[in-house]
Design an enzyme around this catalytic site. Structure first.
Site, short mmCIF file in Angstrom:
data_model
loop_
_atom_site.label_atom_id
_atom_site.label_comp_id
_atom_site.label_asym_id
_atom_site.label_seq_id
_atom_site.Cartn_x
_atom_site.Cartn_y
_atom_site.Cartn_z
N ASP A 108 0.81 -1.22 0.00
CA ASP A 108 0.00 0.00 0.00
C ASP A 108 0.85 1.27 0.00
O ASP A 108 2.02 1.26 0.41
CB ASP A 108 -0.88 0.05 1.25
CG ASP A 108 -2.06 -0.90 1.19
OD1 ASP A 108 -2.11 -1.72 0.25
OD2 ASP A 108 -2.91 -0.84 2.09
N ASP A 109 0.22 2.36 -0.43
CA ASP A 109 0.69 3.74 -0.24
C ASP A 109 1.79 4.19 -1.19
O ASP A 109 2.37 5.26 -0.99
CB ASP A 109 1.13 4.00 1.21
CG ASP A 109 -0.01 3.84 2.20
OD1 ASP A 109 -1.17 3.72 1.75
OD2 ASP A 109 0.25 3.84 3.42
N HIS A 159 -6.11 2.89 -4.39
CA HIS A 159 -5.97 3.18 -2.95
C HIS A 159 -6.31 4.64 -2.66
O HIS A 159 -5.76 5.22 -1.74
CB HIS A 159 -4.55 2.84 -2.49
CG HIS A 159 -4.42 2.67 -1.00
ND1 HIS A 159 -5.34 1.97 -0.23
CD2 HIS A 159 -3.46 3.10 -0.13
CE1 HIS A 159 -4.95 1.98 1.03
NE2 HIS A 159 -3.81 2.67 1.12
N HIS A 163 -5.56 9.53 -0.02
CA HIS A 163 -5.48 8.71 1.18
C HIS A 163 -6.20 9.35 2.38
O HIS A 163 -5.64 9.47 3.47
CB HIS A 163 -4.01 8.44 1.54
CG HIS A 163 -3.80 7.21 2.39
ND1 HIS A 163 -4.00 7.21 3.76
CD2 HIS A 163 -3.40 5.95 2.09
CE1 HIS A 163 -3.70 6.02 4.25
NE2 HIS A 163 -3.35 5.23 3.25
N HIS A 253 3.77 -2.43 3.12
CA HIS A 253 3.77 -1.06 2.59
C HIS A 253 5.06 -0.77 1.82
O HIS A 253 6.15 -1.12 2.27
CB HIS A 253 3.63 -0.03 3.72
CG HIS A 253 2.28 -0.06 4.38
ND1 HIS A 253 1.94 -1.02 5.32
CD2 HIS A 253 1.19 0.75 4.24
CE1 HIS A 253 0.69 -0.80 5.72
NE2 HIS A 253 0.22 0.26 5.09
#
Length: 296
Positions: A108-109, A159, A163, A253
């Site tokens: 993620d991210d 995603h 965020h 991540h």
């Protein structure tokens, strides 16, 4: 008398030479002063960033997490997302089939200029494919890294663009975040991703209904590496290896808050893959694990 006139002329000549010399010295001094002044002027932002990068002092100009750092915002939801999965079994997935020895690594991210390339290098070393849930704003400014993810055969999911902590926002925010990120990813890869993962794993009933109506499949996880806590590579790998099972979706991540050091993730990843391969575990993408297409 002639002697006096000669001396006078000689004296005037000396004075002229001295004056010229003094003028020359003054001019040189002025030039040096101007040069020092120019050298002492503040550098432009571009120059400052360049010099800081040369000194290996990372100046993060990447889009930040609108909802805040994972470690400050993340709240455990041990039951709520399971309830949503039970209520919407064709929309929400927390794991794959428990009958097959296969798992899906997810990140993620990103894309992040610091850590995504490190993660990709480890995956390439082991010839393993994973799934990356990209932040739209970061994919837009780190287009080449996002393209590398796609070109190397990894699956890509949405995603959000900035965020945010979506349950605290109006439902219209989800729609905007979803569609903006879809367009960014389509511009890079040629398709709109079907997979969606909510920031912080935060979901509610209204969100799931909207995502289902938009033909999205919502992806959670059942193994959390906790790498966002930055505990070190050994603890990250232990967190995964002690919890993983058949059909697991593993959360890791490749990006995060600007202050986070996720280099331990790539180090842990090497150990995780090596250990699980010895157990005969197959690594697959999320679309392969749950049997859905990557694109809408």
């Amino acid at each position: 008398m002639k002697w006096r006139l000669s001396a006078l002329k000689y004296g005037k000549g000396i004075c002229t030479l001295i004056s010229i010399g003094l003028l020359f010295i003054i001019l040189i001094a002025c030039q040096n002063t101007n040069q020092e002044g120019r050298n002492s002027q503040p550098q432009s932002l571009e120059q400052t960033k360049y010099n800081q990068e040369d000194d290996n002092d990372y100046l993060d100009d990447q889009p930040q997490l609108a909802g805040g750092s994972e470690r400050d915002v993340r709240e455990p939801h041990p039951v709520s997302n399971n309830k949503l999965q039970k209520e919407y079994p064709n929309i929400v997935f927390l794991h794959g089939s428990p009958k097959k020895n296969q798992v899906a690594l997810t990140f993620d991210d990103g894309p992040d200029t610091r850590f995504t390339p490190q993660v990709l290098d480890v995956l390439a070393k082991h010839d393993v494919k994973a799934t990356f849930f990209l932040i739209g704003a970061r994919a837009k400014v780190n287009r080449e890294i996002a393209k590398r993810i796609h070109d190397e055969g990894h699956a890509i999911g949405n995603h959000t663009y900035w965020h945010p902590n979506l349950p605290k926002e109006e439902l219209g925010r989800l729609h905007w975040e979803l569609t903006e990120t879809e367009q960014v990813i389509k511009d890079i890869t040629g398709f709109k991703p079907r997979l969606f993962r909510s920031p912080y794993g935060a979901l509610n009933d209204e969100m799931v209904k909207m995502l289902g109506e938009k033909n999205n499949t919502v992806i959670g996880w059942n193994v959390d590496s906790l790498d966002w806590k930055q505990p070190g590579a050994d603890i990250v790998s232990d967190n995964v290896l002690s919890s993983v099972g058949f059909g697991s979706i593993i959360l890791m991540h490749d990006g995060g808050d600007w202050s986070m050091d996720l280099s331990g993730t790539a180090q842990a990843l090497d150990k995780i893959i090596s250990k699980l391969k010895k157990d005969g575990t197959k690594f697959v993408t999320v679309p392969e694990l749950i049997g859905v297409p990557e694109a809408k």
